[in-house]
Design a protein around this motif. Structure first.
Motif, PDB file in Angstrom:
ATOM      1  N   PRO A  29      63.456  20.551  44.430  1.00  0.00           N
ATOM      2  CA  PRO A  29      62.287  20.876  43.594  1.00  0.00           C
ATOM      3  C   PRO A  29      61.981  22.367  43.442  1.00  0.00           C
ATOM      4  CG  PRO A  29      61.691  19.434  45.449  1.00  0.00           C
ATOM      5  CD  PRO A  29      63.067  19.904  45.690  1.00  0.00           C
ATOM      6  N   LEU A  30      62.510  23.223  44.336  1.00  0.00           N
ATOM      7  CA  LEU A  30      62.082  24.621  44.307  1.00  0.00           C
ATOM      8  C   LEU A  30      63.257  25.539  44.653  1.00  0.00           C
ATOM      9  CD1 LEU A  30      59.360  26.200  43.923  1.00  0.00           C
ATOM     10  CD2 LEU A  30      59.295  26.384  46.417  1.00  0.00           C
ATOM     11  N   ARG A  31      63.455  26.539  43.819  1.00  0.00           N
ATOM     12  CA  ARG A  31      64.552  27.471  44.062  1.00  0.00           C
ATOM     13  C   ARG A  31      64.033  28.895  44.000  1.00  0.00           C
ATOM     14  NH1 ARG A  31      70.593  27.388  41.268  1.00  0.00           N
ATOM     15  NH2 ARG A  31      71.446  29.023  42.621  1.00  0.00           N
ATOM     16  N   MET A  32      64.525  29.719  44.919  1.00  0.00           N
ATOM     17  CA  MET A  32      64.234  31.151  44.886  1.00  0.00           C
ATOM     18  C   MET A  32      65.126  31.790  43.819  1.00  0.00           C
ATOM     19  SD  MET A  32      62.899  34.021  45.856  1.00  0.00           S
ATOM     20  CE  MET A  32      62.027  33.802  47.413  1.00  0.00           C
ATOM     21  N   ILE A  33      64.509  32.442  42.848  1.00  0.00           N
ATOM     22  CA  ILE A  33      65.271  33.154  41.822  1.00  0.00           C
ATOM     23  C   ILE A  33      65.059  34.653  42.023  1.00  0.00           C
ATOM     24  CG2 ILE A  33      65.542  33.561  39.322  1.00  0.00           C
ATOM     25  CD1 ILE A  33      66.509  30.781  40.270  1.00  0.00           C
ATOM     26  N   ARG A  81      51.358  30.850  55.628  1.00  0.00           N
ATOM     27  CA  ARG A  81      50.949  29.466  55.361  1.00  0.00           C
ATOM     28  C   ARG A  81      52.124  28.668  54.825  1.00  0.00           C
ATOM     29  NH1 ARG A  81      46.370  28.030  51.307  1.00  0.00           N
ATOM     30  NH2 ARG A  81      47.384  26.006  51.670  1.00  0.00           N
ATOM     31  N   THR A  82      52.004  27.374  54.969  1.00  0.00           N
ATOM     32  CA  THR A  82      52.944  26.481  54.293  1.00  0.00           C
ATOM     33  C   THR A  82      52.257  25.988  53.025  1.00  0.00           C
ATOM     34  OG1 THR A  82      54.062  25.846  56.319  1.00  0.00           O
ATOM     35  CG2 THR A  82      54.202  24.305  54.477  1.00  0.00           C
ATOM     36  N   LEU A  83      52.950  26.164  51.913  1.00  0.00           N
ATOM     37  CA  LEU A  83      52.382  25.785  50.619  1.00  0.00           C
ATOM     38  C   LEU A  83      53.240  24.697  49.988  1.00  0.00           C
ATOM     39  CD1 LEU A  83      51.802  29.415  49.293  1.00  0.00           C
ATOM     40  CD2 LEU A  83      49.995  27.807  49.922  1.00  0.00           C
ATOM     41  N   THR A  84      52.598  23.792  49.307  1.00  0.00           N
ATOM     42  CA  THR A  84      53.356  22.796  48.540  1.00  0.00           C
ATOM     43  C   THR A  84      53.661  23.364  47.162  1.00  0.00           C
ATOM     44  OG1 THR A  84      51.400  21.791  47.562  1.00  0.00           O
ATOM     45  CG2 THR A  84      52.141  20.883  49.685  1.00  0.00           C
ATOM     46  N   VAL A  85      54.623  22.745  46.491  1.00  0.00           N
ATOM     47  CA  VAL A  85      54.915  23.148  45.110  1.00  0.00           C
ATOM     48  C   VAL A  85      53.657  22.967  44.254  1.00  0.00           C
ATOM     49  CG1 VAL A  85      56.255  22.567  43.041  1.00  0.00           C
ATOM     50  CG2 VAL A  85      57.399  22.756  45.254  1.00  0.00           C
ATOM     51  N   ILE A 105      64.202  14.000  47.836  1.00  0.00           N
ATOM     52  CA  ILE A 105      63.394  15.236  47.867  1.00  0.00           C
ATOM     53  C   ILE A 105      62.836  15.601  46.496  1.00  0.00           C
ATOM     54  CG2 ILE A 105      64.701  16.129  49.859  1.00  0.00           C
ATOM     55  CD1 ILE A 105      65.708  18.386  47.940  1.00  0.00           C
ATOM     56  N   VAL A 106      63.348  14.967  45.428  1.00  0.00           N
ATOM     57  CA  VAL A 106      62.748  15.232  44.116  1.00  0.00           C
ATOM     58  C   VAL A 106      61.908  14.053  43.616  1.00  0.00           C
ATOM     59  CG1 VAL A 106      64.338  17.024  43.326  1.00  0.00           C
ATOM     60  CG2 VAL A 106      64.936  14.619  42.958  1.00  0.00           C
ATOM     61  N   ALA A 107      61.679  13.084  44.504  1.00  0.00           N
ATOM     62  CA  ALA A 107      60.864  11.927  44.104  1.00  0.00           C
ATOM     63  C   ALA A 107      59.414  12.378  43.886  1.00  0.00           C
ATOM     64  CB  ALA A 107      60.936  10.842  45.161  1.00  0.00           C
ATOM     65  N   ASP A 108      58.939  13.255  44.747  1.00  0.00           N
ATOM     66  CA  ASP A 108      57.588  13.811  44.579  1.00  0.00           C
ATOM     67  C   ASP A 108      57.716  15.333  44.668  1.00  0.00           C
ATOM     68  OD1 ASP A 108      54.980  14.590  44.520  1.00  0.00           O
ATOM     69  OD2 ASP A 108      54.351  13.427  46.284  1.00  0.00           O
ATOM     70  N   ARG A 109      58.042  15.931  43.549  1.00  0.00           N
ATOM     71  CA  ARG A 109      58.355  17.354  43.515  1.00  0.00           C
ATOM     72  C   ARG A 109      57.202  18.233  44.015  1.00  0.00           C
ATOM     73  NH1 ARG A 109      62.517  19.020  40.172  1.00  0.00           N
ATOM     74  NH2 ARG A 109      63.843  17.295  39.500  1.00  0.00           N
ATOM     75  N   ASP A 110      55.993  17.878  43.642  1.00  0.00           N
ATOM     76  CA  ASP A 110      54.856  18.708  44.015  1.00  0.00           C
ATOM     77  C   ASP A 110      54.576  18.698  45.519  1.00  0.00           C
ATOM     78  OD1 ASP A 110      54.560  19.487  41.441  1.00  0.00           O
ATOM     79  OD2 ASP A 110      52.670  18.451  41.064  1.00  0.00           O
ATOM     80  N   ALA A 111      55.171  17.735  46.228  1.00  0.00           N
ATOM     81  CA  ALA A 111      54.918  17.634  47.667  1.00  0.00           C
ATOM     82  C   ALA A 111      55.868  18.519  48.501  1.00  0.00           C
ATOM     83  CB  ALA A 111      55.054  16.175  48.112  1.00  0.00           C
ATOM     84  N   TRP A 112      56.894  19.041  47.891  1.00  0.00           N
ATOM     85  CA  TRP A 112      57.859  19.889  48.618  1.00  0.00           C
ATOM     86  C   TRP A 112      57.126  21.082  49.226  1.00  0.00           C
ATOM     87  CZ3 TRP A 112      62.785  19.571  50.239  1.00  0.00           C
ATOM     88  CH2 TRP A 112      63.427  20.746  50.647  1.00  0.00           C
ATOM     89  N   GLU A 113      57.473  21.391  50.468  1.00  0.00           N
ATOM     90  CA  GLU A 113      56.756  22.460  51.174  1.00  0.00           C
ATOM     91  C   GLU A 113      57.637  23.672  51.413  1.00  0.00           C
ATOM     92  OE1 GLU A 113      55.358  20.573  54.746  1.00  0.00           O
ATOM     93  OE2 GLU A 113      53.484  19.933  53.774  1.00  0.00           O
ATOM     94  N   VAL A 114      57.031  24.835  51.288  1.00  0.00           N
ATOM     95  CA  VAL A 114      57.717  26.081  51.615  1.00  0.00           C
ATOM     96  C   VAL A 114      56.801  26.910  52.506  1.00  0.00           C
ATOM     97  CG1 VAL A 114      56.957  27.160  49.433  1.00  0.00           C
ATOM     98  CG2 VAL A 114      58.902  28.119  50.689  1.00  0.00           C
ATOM     99  N   SER A 115      57.367  27.395  53.579  1.00  0.00           N
ATOM    100  CA  SER A 115      56.591  28.187  54.524  1.00  0.00           C
ATOM    101  C   SER A 115      56.736  29.675  54.168  1.00  0.00           C
ATOM    102  CB  SER A 115      57.122  27.865  55.927  1.00  0.00           C
ATOM    103  OG  SER A 115      57.041  28.984  56.753  1.00  0.00           O
ATOM    104  N   ILE A 116      55.624  30.339  54.029  1.00  0.00           N
ATOM    105  CA  ILE A 116      55.649  31.757  53.665  1.00  0.00           C
ATOM    106  C   ILE A 116      55.269  32.568  54.913  1.00  0.00           C
ATOM    107  CG2 ILE A 116      54.855  33.521  52.030  1.00  0.00           C
ATOM    108  CD1 ILE A 116      56.111  31.126  50.585  1.00  0.00           C
TER     109      ILE A 116
END
Lengths: 398, 398
Positions: A230-234, A111-115, A93-104
Motif C-alpha cells: 500500500p505504501l512506497r517511499m519515492i 509516531r506510527t502513522l497509518t496510510v 497487506i492491500v486488503a485494507d490499504r489505509d490500515a498499513w502502518e509506517v513508523s516515523i
C-alpha cells in the motif's frame, strides 16, 4: 552525491572504437527479437502485466522491451519493470490499504502513522524516472552477476502521496543528527537468515526528503502490490533501490544503515573489489537517453527516430541523435508536456535515410551541462551503463 | 466559437437559492454509494476495465465514480468513461493496427493513408480532458433523455499521434474553402437505416486542426478498441463527441456535415425546442471543476479537500473552494505537474473542520477570466452542467 558521478565519469573508456560500438550495437538490435521470443508466462503476482511488452529474466525480474512504452511520456503500469529483492508480501497487506502502518523515527515526536492518517497530512504528485541500478548491465563486456538488463529496467511514472517534509513537520521536525533518511521495507524475511543480510533497508542523504513522497498511487491507480503497495517511499532522482516498497519505517538516522544492501550492496566499485561503505552508493541517477525507434531494419525515406532522455536528478536540457555511431550529431526535439525535472522526456528526430547501414544513438545533456558519455568504465556490479556507444542500435535501410 | 459560451452564459440562473443548492448537493453526495452498489458485470468489449471504479448506465455508457481517479493528473485507461454512439467495431480492426486506413480530403493532394504511413509523418503528445457533452446531465432538474451522467463522463488523458497540421502539410496544404474539419467514424452501420441518421460524423472549425492529432496511443498504451483504436481524432479542448473514434475519413469541407449527429444533434437549445444547425454546437468545452474528496461524512479535524479543474479550451488559472455552499471562498492550490492548457489540474485545499454540516464545492476560473457559474440554465439535452451549486457535496463532520 557528486562522488558517485565523478567516480563513474573517471571510469570512462576514452578509446572505445567505432567498430566496438557497432558490434555492441548489433547485440542490442539483433538480440532483441530473440529476447522477445523467450517471454514466459508471467508469475501470479504480476499476472495483470502486459506479457507482450515484457522480457522475463526471472520470477522477480521483468524488463520492459525496448520498443514498448510508446511516446506518451508516462509508462503504463502494465509495462513497468519489476525488480524485487525479496518476494512480494501476501496480498492481504492491500486488503485494507489505509490500515498499513509506517513508523516515523528521528523526528521530535516519533509516531506510527497509518496510510489513512498520512492521507490527511498532505498530497503531492510527482513524475519520476524509476530506474534499476543495474539497468544497462547487459551492455557491459565484463562478467557481471544479476539480471542482464538492457534498457527496460526503467519507466516514467506519476506518483501521488504525502510529501515526507510535511510528515516531518507534522511530527515536530527533524531531531538532531538526522543525516540520513533510512527506509525499511515490509517484506517478510526468510527464517534462518541474519536480518541485516537480507532486509531491504536503504539510507539516502536526509536532504532527499525535500522531494520525497510516501506514495499510495501510481499513474492514478492504487499502488499495485508488486510495486510496493500500500505504501512506497519515492525518492525522485534516485535509483529504484532507494524507492523502498511496502515501507514500514522511515527513520532519520545519524549513520547509514548497516544492512548489507546498503553497507556493501549497491556500491560503485572497480571490478573484483569487494563492496564497502566508503564507495559511492547508488543514489542520484545520471544523465542518460536511448533510442526506442527504429530498432529494426527500415525502408528508405523519412524515418521518425525517437526515444527517451532524462537528467537523473536534474532536468534534461538537450538531446542529440547520431546516425553514424557518434561521428556527427543532430539536435532532436522533445515531444509532449514536460512533467518536471525528475521525469524523462520523449525526444524525436525526423531523418531522411538513404539505403545503407546506420548506427543510431542518442546523447543527452542535463541542465548542469553534464553530457552522456561515449562509454561507461566497467564497475564490479555492472551498474547503470549510460554510454551512447553500446546503447546504439544498428539499422539497415533498404 | 464564442457563441456557444455566450449562449450558455446567458442561460445562467442568477437566483438559485442556497437551499436549492444544498438539496441538489444532497443528491450527489448521498446517492453515490447507491450508484456504486448498482455496478453490473462489464460487457465483453470493456471487460478489461476496472468495474469497481465504474458505474454502468447501459452497455454503451459507463461512468467513472466520482471518488475514483485519484490525484495523479491522468486517468488510468481502466477508469476512463465509455460513451459509444454505435457498438464498437469488431476486434479484427485492431489485429493489424498499422493497416487501418484514413482518407484525407479537402487538401491539395488528397490521399488515403495507413496508420503505418501516418506514423512516419510526425509525432506529438498532448494531454487533454476528454469529456462527454452530457457530463453532468444528472444534475439538471428538468427531464432529459440520455444517460444521467454525474461527474464521471470525463477523464484526463495523454494521447500520442501525428499532428493533423503535419498531415495537411504533407498533402500539399488545405484546398480552398476548407472551413470545417469533418471526421467520420468507422463503425459498421446497421442496415435499413438512413446513413446520415446514424453515422458518427462531426465537423469542427478548421482552425481546430492546429491542435488536433490523429492518435494511436492512449496513456502510453495502444489505443484500446473501446476508445477508438486503431486511430482516433483528438481535438483538444473540444467535447468528446468531436474526438471521432475509428476515424476513417478526415475531410476539410466548406460546410458542416449534414449528418444528424451534427445538424440537429449536440446542439445547445432551450428545453422543448428541436435541434437545428443554427444553434451552438457542442464544440469547445467550458471552465469547470468539482470536488472528488471528501464525498462522505468525515471526522472532525484536518480534511484534505481535493478535486479536478480545467478551463476547457483555455488553461485553468485559479480554483476556489467553498465549505458553505458558496457563501465564502478560499483559494485552493494545484497538485503536481501542469500537463498543458487542455489538461485538467488536481487541486487541494487543506481545511480544519469542526463538527457540523458542510456544503463543499469548487469554482474554477480560466485564463480569460471566465468563472465557473453558480448554476447552468436548462438546455434541452441537458449538456454539460457546470454550476458549482449542484456539483457541491454535502458532508457531515462528526
Amino acid at each position: 552525491m557528486e562522488t558517485a558521478r565523478i567516480h563513474r565519469r573517471h571510469f570512462l573508456i576514452g578509446s572505445a572504437s567505432t567498430a566496438g560500438a557497432i558490434a555492441a550495437a548489433g547485440v542490442t538490435g539483433s538480440s532483441f527479437p530473440a529476447f522477445a521470443a523467450e517471454t514466459k508466462e508471467l508469475p501470479d503476482y504480476v499476472s495483470w502485466k502486459d506479457a507482450d511488452k515484457l522480457i522475463m529474466h526471472t520470477e522477480q525480474t521483468l524488463e520492459m522491451k525496448r520498443g514498448a512504452g510508446g511516446t506518451s511520456v508516462i509508462t503504463p503500469n502494465e509495462e513497468v519493470y519489476i525488480r524485487n529483492n525479496l518476494p512480494s508480501p501476501d496480498e492481504s497487506i492491500v486488503a485494507d490499504r489505509d490500515a498499513w502502518e509506517v513508523s516515523i523515527e528521528g523526528v521530535n515526536d516519533p509516531r506510527t502513522l497509518t496510510v489513512g492518517e498520512l492521507k490527511n497530512i498532505g498530497i503531492e504528485t510527482v513524475a519520476t524516472v524509476l530506474q534499476c541500478s543495474g539497468n544497462g548491465r547487459g551492455f557491459y563486456e565484463h562478467e557481471t552477476s544479476g539480471s542482464q538488463w538492457l534498457t527496460g529496467a526503467a519507466g516514467c511514472i506519476l506518483w501521488s502521496g504525502v510529501p515526507v517534509r510535511k510528515v516531518v513537520e507534522e511530527l515536530g521536525g527533524l531531531a538532531d543528527g538526522g543525516n540520513f533518511m533510512t527506509s525499511t521495507g515490509g517484506e517478510q524475511l526468510p527464517e534462518g537468515v541474519e536480518e541485516k543480510d537480507i532486509i531491504v533497508e536503504r539510507s539516502v542523504p536526509a536532504e532527499a526528503m525535500e522531494n520525497a513522497i510516501l506514495a499510495w498511487e501510481m499513474n492514478g491507480d492504487e499502488m499495485p502490490l508488486a510495486h510496493g503497495g500500500p505504501l512506497r517511499m519515492i525518492v525522485p532522482g534516485y535509483y529504484g533501490i532507494n524507492n523502498v516498497k511496502y515501507v514500514k519505517r522511515v527513520a532519520f538516522t545519524e549513520e547509514e544503515t548497516d544492512a548489507k544492501i546498503q553497507a556493501s550492496g549497491y556500491r560503485v566499485r572497480p571490478v573484483g573489489v569487494d563492496g564497502a561503505p566508503d564507495q559511492p552508493s547508488m543514489w542520484e541517477m545520471q544523465v542518460k537517453s536511448w533510442v526506442t525507434h527504429p530498432l529494426k531494419d527500415s525502408e528508405s525515406g523519412r524515418v521518425q527516430i525517437y526515444g527517451v532522455a532524462f537528467g537523473g536528478d536534474k532536468p534534461v536540457e538537450k538531446v542529440e541523435v547520431s546516425l553514424d555511431g557518434g561521428e556527427s550529431w543532430q539536435d532532436a526535439s522533445f515531444i509532449g508536456p514536460d512533467l518536471g525535472r525528475f521525469a524523462w522526456r520523449p525526444f524525436l528526430l525526423t531523418a531522411d535515410l538513404e539505403p545503407g547501414d546506420y548506427v543510431i544513438t542518442s546523447r543527452a545533456t542535463d541542465s548542469d551541462g553534464n553530457v552522456q558519455p561515449e562509454s561507461t568504465e566497467p564497475n564490479h556490479r555492472g551498474y547503470d551503463y549510460n554510454g551512447w556507444d553500446r546503447l546504439a542500435v544498428e539499422v539497415t535501410v533498404v
